[in-house]
Scaffold this motif. Structure first.
Motif, PDB file in Angstrom:
ATOM      1  N   GLU A 175       1.034  -1.416  -0.092  1.00 36.64           N
ATOM      2  CA  GLU A 175       0.081   0.061   0.079  1.00 36.64           C
ATOM      3  C   GLU A 175       0.837   1.421   0.286  1.00 36.64           C
ATOM      4  O   GLU A 175       0.440   2.165   0.755  1.00 36.64           O
ATOM      5  CB  GLU A 175      -0.889   0.014   1.267  1.00 36.64           C
ATOM      6  N   SER A 195      -0.442  -5.628   4.310  1.00 35.31           N
ATOM      7  CA  SER A 195      -1.548  -6.375   3.725  1.00 35.31           C
ATOM      8  C   SER A 195      -1.013  -7.692   3.237  1.00 35.31           C
ATOM      9  O   SER A 195       0.055  -7.736   2.841  1.00 35.31           O
ATOM     10  CB  SER A 195      -2.240  -5.389   2.676  1.00 35.31           C
ATOM     11  N   GLN A 197      -2.357  -8.992   0.793  1.00 30.71           N
ATOM     12  CA  GLN A 197      -3.029  -9.255  -0.409  1.00 30.71           C
ATOM     13  C   GLN A 197      -2.110  -9.923  -1.718  1.00 30.71           C
ATOM     14  O   GLN A 197      -2.743 -10.863  -2.593  1.00 30.71           O
ATOM     15  CB  GLN A 197      -3.375  -7.765  -1.167  1.00 30.71           C
ATOM     16  N   GLU A 200      -2.104 -13.420  -1.285  1.00 28.78           N
ATOM     17  CA  GLU A 200      -3.638 -14.191  -1.384  1.00 28.78           C
ATOM     18  C   GLU A 200      -3.651 -14.420  -3.079  1.00 28.78           C
ATOM     19  O   GLU A 200      -4.177 -15.192  -3.594  1.00 28.78           O
ATOM     20  CB  GLU A 200      -4.686 -13.034  -0.997  1.00 28.78           C
ATOM     21  N   ARG A 218       1.127  -0.593   9.995  1.00 32.67           N
ATOM     22  CA  ARG A 218       1.081   0.850   9.340  1.00 32.67           C
ATOM     23  C   ARG A 218       1.665   1.804  10.437  1.00 32.67           C
ATOM     24  O   ARG A 218       1.187   1.905  11.407  1.00 32.67           O
ATOM     25  CB  ARG A 218      -0.208   1.307   8.989  1.00 32.67           C
ATOM     26  N   HIS A 227      -6.936   5.116  13.354  1.00 31.77           N
ATOM     27  CA  HIS A 227      -5.892   4.374  13.065  1.00 31.77           C
ATOM     28  C   HIS A 227      -5.088   3.975  14.060  1.00 31.77           C
ATOM     29  O   HIS A 227      -4.708   4.414  15.216  1.00 31.77           O
ATOM     30  CB  HIS A 227      -4.830   5.532  12.330  1.00 31.77           C
ATOM     31  N   GLU A 361     -14.294   4.643   6.388  1.00 31.79           N
ATOM     32  CA  GLU A 361     -13.764   3.543   5.850  1.00 31.79           C
ATOM     33  C   GLU A 361     -13.728   2.419   6.656  1.00 31.79           C
ATOM     34  O   GLU A 361     -13.262   2.410   7.681  1.00 31.79           O
ATOM     35  CB  GLU A 361     -12.409   3.790   5.058  1.00 31.79           C
ATOM     36  N   ILE A 362     -14.439   1.133   6.323  1.00 28.69           N
ATOM     37  CA  ILE A 362     -14.081  -0.141   6.909  1.00 28.69           C
ATOM     38  C   ILE A 362     -13.416  -1.070   5.945  1.00 28.69           C
ATOM     39  O   ILE A 362     -12.876  -1.938   6.418  1.00 28.69           O
ATOM     40  CB  ILE A 362     -15.349  -0.782   7.554  1.00 28.69           C
ATOM     41  N   THR A 364     -11.527  -1.969   1.821  1.00 34.55           N
ATOM     42  CA  THR A 364     -11.002  -1.207   0.440  1.00 34.55           C
ATOM     43  C   THR A 364     -10.840  -2.572  -0.401  1.00 34.55           C
ATOM     44  O   THR A 364     -10.272  -3.468   0.091  1.00 34.55           O
ATOM     45  CB  THR A 364      -9.843  -0.522   0.634  1.00 34.55           C
ATOM     46  N   GLY A 365     -11.374  -2.335  -1.558  1.00 34.96           N
ATOM     47  CA  GLY A 365     -11.266  -3.528  -2.485  1.00 34.96           C
ATOM     48  C   GLY A 365     -11.291  -3.160  -3.913  1.00 34.96           C
ATOM     49  O   GLY A 365     -11.481  -1.933  -4.337  1.00 34.96           O
ATOM     50  N   ARG A 368      -7.672  -6.655  -9.458  1.00 39.55           N
ATOM     51  CA  ARG A 368      -6.198  -6.591  -9.802  1.00 39.55           C
ATOM     52  C   ARG A 368      -5.781  -6.520 -11.362  1.00 39.55           C
ATOM     53  O   ARG A 368      -6.538  -7.238 -12.252  1.00 39.55           O
ATOM     54  CB  ARG A 368      -5.416  -7.495  -9.075  1.00 39.55           C
ATOM     55  N   GLY A 405     -10.446  -8.732  -4.890  1.00 38.65           N
ATOM     56  CA  GLY A 405     -10.459  -8.969  -3.567  1.00 38.65           C
ATOM     57  C   GLY A 405     -10.656  -7.743  -2.706  1.00 38.65           C
ATOM     58  O   GLY A 405     -10.509  -6.615  -3.136  1.00 38.65           O
ATOM     59  N   PHE A 406     -10.396  -7.997  -1.503  1.00 40.94           N
ATOM     60  CA  PHE A 406     -10.599  -6.778  -0.407  1.00 40.94           C
ATOM     61  C   PHE A 406     -10.069  -7.205   0.808  1.00 40.94           C
ATOM     62  O   PHE A 406      -9.637  -8.214   1.069  1.00 40.94           O
ATOM     63  CB  PHE A 406     -12.084  -6.309  -0.439  1.00 40.94           C
ATOM     64  N   ILE A 408     -10.614  -5.872   4.964  1.00 40.83           N
ATOM     65  CA  ILE A 408     -11.759  -5.148   5.838  1.00 40.83           C
ATOM     66  C   ILE A 408     -10.936  -5.327   7.319  1.00 40.83           C
ATOM     67  O   ILE A 408     -10.684  -6.424   7.958  1.00 40.83           O
ATOM     68  CB  ILE A 408     -13.059  -5.682   5.661  1.00 40.83           C
ATOM     69  N   ILE A 423     -10.900   4.302  17.817  1.00 41.79           N
ATOM     70  CA  ILE A 423     -10.703   2.597  17.347  1.00 41.79           C
ATOM     71  C   ILE A 423      -9.820   2.031  18.609  1.00 41.79           C
ATOM     72  O   ILE A 423      -9.793   0.881  18.509  1.00 41.79           O
ATOM     73  CB  ILE A 423     -10.118   2.895  16.322  1.00 41.79           C
TER      74      ILE A 423
HETATM   75  O1  4AD Z   1      -7.609   0.166   2.610  1.00 37.72           O
HETATM   76  P1  4AD Z   1      -6.157  -0.671   2.844  1.00 37.72           P
HETATM   77  O2  4AD Z   1      -4.804  -0.088   2.837  1.00 37.72           O
HETATM   78  O3  4AD Z   1      -6.325  -1.710   1.654  1.00 37.72           O
HETATM   79  C1  4AD Z   1      -5.405  -2.871   1.672  1.00 37.72           C
HETATM   80  O4  4AD Z   1      -4.303  -2.961   2.494  1.00 37.72           O
HETATM   81  C2  4AD Z   1      -5.784  -3.464   0.507  1.00 37.72           C
HETATM   82  N1  4AD Z   1      -4.319  -4.427   0.233  1.00 37.72           N
HETATM   83  C3  4AD Z   1      -6.824  -4.978   1.011  1.00 37.72           C
HETATM   84  C4  4AD Z   1      -7.011  -5.937  -0.100  1.00 37.72           C
HETATM   85  O5  4AD Z   1      -7.482  -5.470  -1.157  1.00 37.72           O
HETATM   86  N2  4AD Z   1      -6.738  -6.984   0.276  1.00 37.72           N
HETATM   87  O6  4AD Z   1      -6.676  -1.410   4.280  1.00 37.72           O
HETATM   88  C5  4AD Z   1      -7.798  -2.178   4.207  1.00 37.72           C
HETATM   89  C6  4AD Z   1      -8.535  -2.311   5.559  1.00 37.72           C
HETATM   90  C7  4AD Z   1      -9.106  -0.629   5.581  1.00 37.72           C
HETATM   91  O7  4AD Z   1     -10.141  -0.180   4.900  1.00 37.72           O
HETATM   92  C8  4AD Z   1      -9.424  -0.310   7.039  1.00 37.72           C
HETATM   93  O8  4AD Z   1     -10.541  -0.904   7.439  1.00 37.72           O
HETATM   94  C9  4AD Z   1      -8.394  -1.156   7.484  1.00 37.72           C
HETATM   95  O9  4AD Z   1      -7.919  -2.075   6.698  1.00 37.72           O
HETATM   96  N3  4AD Z   1      -7.196  -0.190   7.904  1.00 37.72           N
HETATM   97  C10 4AD Z   1      -6.874  -0.044   9.380  1.00 37.72           C
HETATM   98  N4  4AD Z   1      -7.552  -0.188  10.332  1.00 37.72           N
HETATM   99  C11 4AD Z   1      -6.780   0.432  11.576  1.00 37.72           C
HETATM  100  N5  4AD Z   1      -6.023   1.097  11.528  1.00 37.72           N
HETATM  101  C12 4AD Z   1      -5.105   1.555  10.480  1.00 37.72           C
HETATM  102  N6  4AD Z   1      -4.129   2.118  10.539  1.00 37.72           N
HETATM  103  C13 4AD Z   1      -5.757   0.705   9.052  1.00 37.72           C
HETATM  104  N7  4AD Z   1      -5.263   0.846   7.865  1.00 37.72           N
HETATM  105  C14 4AD Z   1      -6.271  -0.017   7.277  1.00 37.72           C
END
Ligand code: 4AD
Ligand code: MG
Length: 438
Positions: A175, A195, A197, A200, A218, A227, A361-362, A364-365, A368, A405-406, A408, A423
């Protein structure tokens, strides 16, 4: 009167005792939550993690030693109680235990967590998190989180997904580089995973549909209410699937999570004083362009191509009562692997799932890139190190179909369902920019 002996083991958990008929003899073990006394009868609330029950101790019904120990047992003392179940409409849960014997197993010192101490310092409850998690509110949130996760496992297994695990010590950014935690790996630079991903995507060619539940890291340098620096992500990836399939999968998952929490955590939601509107399928959708318009109408303007500013996301999210998707994010606001639309190569086939009421946001997907050359060009255009992505590119040489994929965030979903300001309350021991202890 011969006293019931003190047992070495309990016969019932509190949850079981609450379901037992009148006059059942029980031996319970638990911690003293509160104590009180009414007209010579001593009361306490006992908790054992399965529930809470009122116990009543009368001086003339128990051995003198038991009565002494009952009086001595301070808040959080671990105790063993024998007695009988008595129906009592006034007692919480409708049942009470008439104590026949009682003993202290582990005495607690004076409990340091008081309302005044918590009021005096905003960090107090988190400095004392190792103890504070026993509280009704804190433990209710953590139990709801558990059910959110159980629901996801049930949902994915039922839908034919295989559970995988992936390394959390990795070589590449998924990311973007700005939030990577770097570490020294025997003289080589390594990172904590953002992630799973990319792994996967390799695994779908073996299993078709996969999911994973593991920590993501992160290095978030800003203090925000959403966060964590370490959180747990549920991610799913499917072969032979496009972004529409991906959206449907997310809707089903979030609905299943909501059903589970409403069914199994009604007491916890009550403790938190929380109700959320049930998310019926299909979830509402707005486009990135519509999101920009809504935001601009409220005086918050941002450039086409920028990621949604946190404030804009909050503002839009407040206009919804159920989770909704924002679709079609610009490529410039997304990571390198996103597939773009045939009609506009600046728009990705991706979406964020946004929780309502300002929670944001909860998930992201997206779909690819599955074509080798397209991905190679993207990696080069974004000046990413091709050598660390060689294996990821390689996947595109050996039969990589359309896939999507996504991810959450377990804590983000929990925060929304519990209606929490911050959070950090969703994590047993939260990690944030300013917290590494306990
Ligand atoms: O939106 P993000 O960064 O997406 C990905 O990492 C993709 N590679 C996922 C994928 O497609 N397989 O992170 C996905 C989710 C966010 O929507 C959020 O719910 C959570 O992870 N997230 C966090 N939760 C808590 N603290 C943080 N710093 C977060 N960063 C992301
Ligand atoms: Mg995201």
């Amino acid at each position: 009167m011969s006293a019931t002996p003190i047992p070495k083991q309990r016969t019932h958990t509190i949850k079981e005792a609450l379901m037992a008929p009148q006059s059942t003899g029980v031996a319970l073990m638990g911690w003293i939550e509160t104590k009180s006394s009414v007209g010579g009868i001593k009361f306490a609330t006992l908790r054992d993690g399965s529930g809470y029950i009122q116990i009543a101790c009368k001086k003339d019904r128990v051995p003198p030693k038991a009565f002494d120990e009952f009086e001595k047992a301070s808040k959080e003392t671990a105790v063993v109680v024998t007695g009988t179940v008595r129906e009592d409409k006034r007692a919480p849960g409708g049942k009470e235990i008439s104590v026949s014997n009682f003993a202290i197993l582990a005495l607690s010192e004076k409990w340091p967590i008081t309302k005044s101490a918590a009021r005096a310092s905003s960090s107090f409850l988190y400095d004392m998190r190792h103890l504070a998690i026993r509280g009704r509110k804190a433990s209710s949130v953590l139990r709801i989180r558990a059910h959110v996760i159980y629901a996801s496992f049930d949902y994915f297994v039922k839908n034919g997904f295989t559970l995988i695990s992936a390394p959390t010590i990795v070589q590449n950014a998924v990311e973007g580089g700005s939030t990577l935690f770097a570490l020294d790996y025997f003289g080589h630079k390594a990172y904590l995973s953002q992630s799973a991903q990319l792994y996967e995507e390799a695994a779908i060619a073996a299993f078709g549909k996969v999911f994973i539940f593991q920590p993501a890291f992160r290095a978030e340098k800003s203090k925000t209410s959403k966060h964590l620096t370490e959180f747990w992500m549920i991610e799913a990836e499917q072969a032979f699937a496009n972004q529409e399939d991906n959206i449907r999968l997310q809707e089903g998952l979030v609905k299943a999570m909501a059903e589970r929490v409403l069914k199994d955590c009604s007491e916890e939601l009550q403790v938190l004083g929380r109700r959320f509107k049930f998310p019926e399928i299909p979830f509402p959708r707005i486009s990135y362009d519509e999101a920009r318009e809504i935001s601009s109408k409220s005086g918050l303007n941002f450039e086409w191509g920028d990621d949604l500013p946190t404030e804009a996301e909050r503002l839009i999210s407040k206009q919804f009562e159920v989770p909704f998707f924002i679709t079609g994010y610009p490529l410039s606001s997304r990571s390198f692997y996103h597939m773009t639309e045939d009609f506009n190569d600046k728009v990705t086939r991706s979406a964020d799932l946004i929780a309502p009421e300002g929670y944001g946001e909860i998930a992201t997907g997206g779909q690819r890139i599955h074509d080798y050359n397209t991905l190679m060009n993207r990696i080069k255009n974004q000046e990413l190190p091709t050598e660390s992505f060689d294996w990821y590119l390689d996947l595109r040489k050996y039969g990589m179909p359309e896939h999507a994929g996504f991810g959450i965030g377990a804590e983000r979903v929990t925060r929304w369902m519990c209606g929490l300001k911050h959070i950090r309350a969703t994590s047993l021991f939260p990690r944030t920019i300013s917290r590494l202890k306990p």
